[in-house]
Design a protein around this motif. Structure first.
Motif, mmCIF file in Angstrom:
data_model
loop_
_atom_site.group_PDB
_atom_site.id
_atom_site.type_symbol
_atom_site.label_atom_id
_atom_site.label_comp_id
_atom_site.label_asym_id
_atom_site.label_seq_id
_atom_site.Cartn_x
_atom_site.Cartn_y
_atom_site.Cartn_z
ATOM 1 N N TYR A 57 0.852 -1.185 0.000
ATOM 2 C CA TYR A 57 0.000 0.000 0.000
ATOM 3 C C TYR A 57 0.893 1.243 0.000
ATOM 4 C CZ TYR A 57 -3.854 -3.039 1.589
ATOM 5 O OH TYR A 57 -4.802 -4.021 1.714
ATOM 6 N N PRO A 58 1.068 1.912 -1.142
ATOM 7 C CA PRO A 58 1.803 3.181 -1.123
ATOM 8 C C PRO A 58 0.923 4.287 -0.573
ATOM 9 C CG PRO A 58 1.061 2.679 -3.350
ATOM 10 C CD PRO A 58 0.627 1.523 -2.496
ATOM 11 N N VAL A 72 -1.925 0.511 -5.561
ATOM 12 C CA VAL A 72 -1.808 -0.593 -4.610
ATOM 13 C C VAL A 72 -1.500 -1.868 -5.393
ATOM 14 C CG1 VAL A 72 -3.064 -2.024 -2.959
ATOM 15 C CG2 VAL A 72 -3.322 0.456 -2.905
ATOM 16 N N ALA A 73 -0.493 -2.628 -4.936
ATOM 17 C CA ALA A 73 -0.065 -3.838 -5.650
ATOM 18 C C ALA A 73 -0.243 -5.059 -4.751
ATOM 19 C CB ALA A 73 1.395 -3.709 -6.073
ATOM 20 N N ALA A 74 -0.706 -6.165 -5.338
ATOM 21 C CA ALA A 74 -0.931 -7.387 -4.564
ATOM 22 C C ALA A 74 -0.632 -8.606 -5.427
ATOM 23 C CB ALA A 74 -2.360 -7.437 -4.051
ATOM 24 N N ILE A 75 -0.277 -9.705 -4.759
ATOM 25 C CA ILE A 75 -0.056 -10.968 -5.451
ATOM 26 C C ILE A 75 -0.494 -12.106 -4.530
ATOM 27 C CG2 ILE A 75 2.326 -11.259 -4.620
ATOM 28 C CD1 ILE A 75 3.001 -12.457 -7.365
ATOM 29 N N GLY A 76 -1.043 -13.166 -5.125
ATOM 30 C CA GLY A 76 -1.383 -14.365 -4.361
ATOM 31 C C GLY A 76 -2.716 -14.335 -3.645
ATOM 32 N N LEU A 77 -3.544 -13.329 -3.878
ATOM 33 C CA LEU A 77 -4.827 -13.250 -3.193
ATOM 34 C C LEU A 77 -5.858 -14.149 -3.875
ATOM 35 C CD1 LEU A 77 -5.118 -9.402 -2.540
ATOM 36 C CD2 LEU A 77 -4.133 -11.161 -1.064
ATOM 37 N N HIS A 78 -6.698 -14.781 -3.059
ATOM 38 C CA HIS A 78 -7.772 -15.608 -3.600
ATOM 39 C C HIS A 78 -8.989 -14.768 -3.965
ATOM 40 C CE1 HIS A 78 -6.137 -19.435 -1.430
ATOM 41 N NE2 HIS A 78 -5.485 -19.144 -2.524
ATOM 42 N N HIS A 79 -9.101 -13.602 -3.374
ATOM 43 C CA HIS A 79 -10.240 -12.721 -3.610
ATOM 44 C C HIS A 79 -9.716 -11.356 -4.065
ATOM 45 C CE1 HIS A 79 -12.751 -15.711 -1.565
ATOM 46 N NE2 HIS A 79 -11.782 -15.780 -0.661
ATOM 47 N N GLY A 80 -10.628 -10.576 -4.630
ATOM 48 C CA GLY A 80 -10.236 -9.243 -5.052
ATOM 49 C C GLY A 80 -9.834 -8.388 -3.857
ATOM 50 N N LEU A 81 -9.132 -7.315 -4.148
ATOM 51 C CA LEU A 81 -8.678 -6.414 -3.092
ATOM 52 C C LEU A 81 -9.460 -5.111 -3.205
ATOM 53 C CD1 LEU A 81 -6.594 -6.048 -0.790
ATOM 54 C CD2 LEU A 81 -5.101 -4.972 -2.473
ATOM 55 N N PRO A 82 -10.588 -5.007 -2.507
ATOM 56 C CA PRO A 82 -11.360 -3.760 -2.591
ATOM 57 C C PRO A 82 -10.631 -2.638 -1.868
ATOM 58 C CG PRO A 82 -12.315 -5.226 -0.952
ATOM 59 C CD PRO A 82 -11.197 -5.986 -1.603
#
Length: 267
Positions: A57-58, A72-82
């Motif tokens: 989270y910048p 915002v950057a994410a990897i490996g999540l099973h669900h979306g990142l609201p």
């Protein structure tokens, strides 16, 4: 030399190579597409630590209490990142990471079973262990990096150092990105101010009333700055008060609602 030592040396070489790759990506992408760099960082975190997922989270430097939600950057999540348009970094877990600098839980159920109530992501992604790192350069807080596991996990000192090192890379990347974007904004602002100045000269007319002049200035500012709404408040210094209503120009959702009072947020 033992196999374990060889394996450790090989891992260290891989980590250094990935860090070099991140450095090159910063030089290439950070000015125009910072999210590419942030995604590379969370990917590297998971590959080098074996984590199940990671989120970066910048922060938005101009509005220090909010995340830069577009990047915002994410990897490996099973669900979306609201992430809300104005996601607040002062939420309980984020505030704790921000305050303490580093928060580690190796078995959430045993160490802090109420923690999921502080973070919807922990519940949604069934996180059992994590390390949260506050990203900073000097006194500037630039974001938060989370490294998560879906099973209890013991963080070795080596893993912690790797995460800290990659967190520092992330902080540098965020800092460089905003330095570039702010420089572009300043340059653009100077150009637009010149245009506004030329517009002001063009509408000078002694025969016009002050209200007409202010409305002309507001219209020109609206066009030059490509704004949605421009309000100009006349302030009377001797009586320490604003003349209401202000000069109002632009596309308004509720134009029928008159502006009759000024609030602290307006000034």
């Amino acid at each position: 030399m033992s196999d374990s030592m060889l394996s450790s040396d090989h891992k260290q070489a891989e980590i250094l190579e990935r860090i070099l790759t991140i450095g090159q990506a910063v030089q290439k992408h950070i000015h125009e597409t910072p999210k590419i760099v942030y995604e590379l960082i969370v990917e590297t975190v998971c590959e080098t630590t074996g984590a199940d997922c990671s989120v970066l989270y910048p922060y938005h430097p101009s509005f220090g209490e909010f995340y830069d939600v577009d990047n915002v950057a994410a990897i490996g999540l099973h669900h979306g990142l609201p992430v809300e348009p104005r996601a607040d970094k002062r939420r309980r877990l984020a505030a704790r990471v921000h305050r303490e600098g580093e928060v580690v839980r190796e078995d959430i159920e045993k160490e802090e079973p109420q923690l999921p109530s502080e973070s919807p992501l922990i519940t949604r992604e069934e996180i059992r262990a994590f390390m949260g790192l506050s990203l900073r350069v000097g006194k500037d807080y630039l974001g938060i990096l989370y490294v998560d596991y879906r099973e209890p996990h013991i963080f070795s000192e080596e893993e912690r150092q790797i995460i800290r090192l990659l967190g520092y890379q992330a902080a540098i990347a965020i800092s460089n990105s905003w330095a570039s974007r702010l420089a572009d904004l300043r340059s653009d602002a100077v150009s637009k101010l010149k245009m506004v100045g030329q517009s002001l000269v063009a509408i000078e007319d002694p025969a016009k009333s002050l209200d007409d002049l202010l409305e002309g200035i507001a219209h020109h500012a609206l066009d030059v700055l490509d704004a949605d709404i421009v309000d100009i408040y006349q302030y009377v210094q001797i009586s320490d008060e604003y003349i209401m209503p202000p000069t109002l120009v632009g596309r308004r959702w509720f134009p029928e609602v008159p502006k009759t009072e000024i609030y602290e947020d307006d000034v």
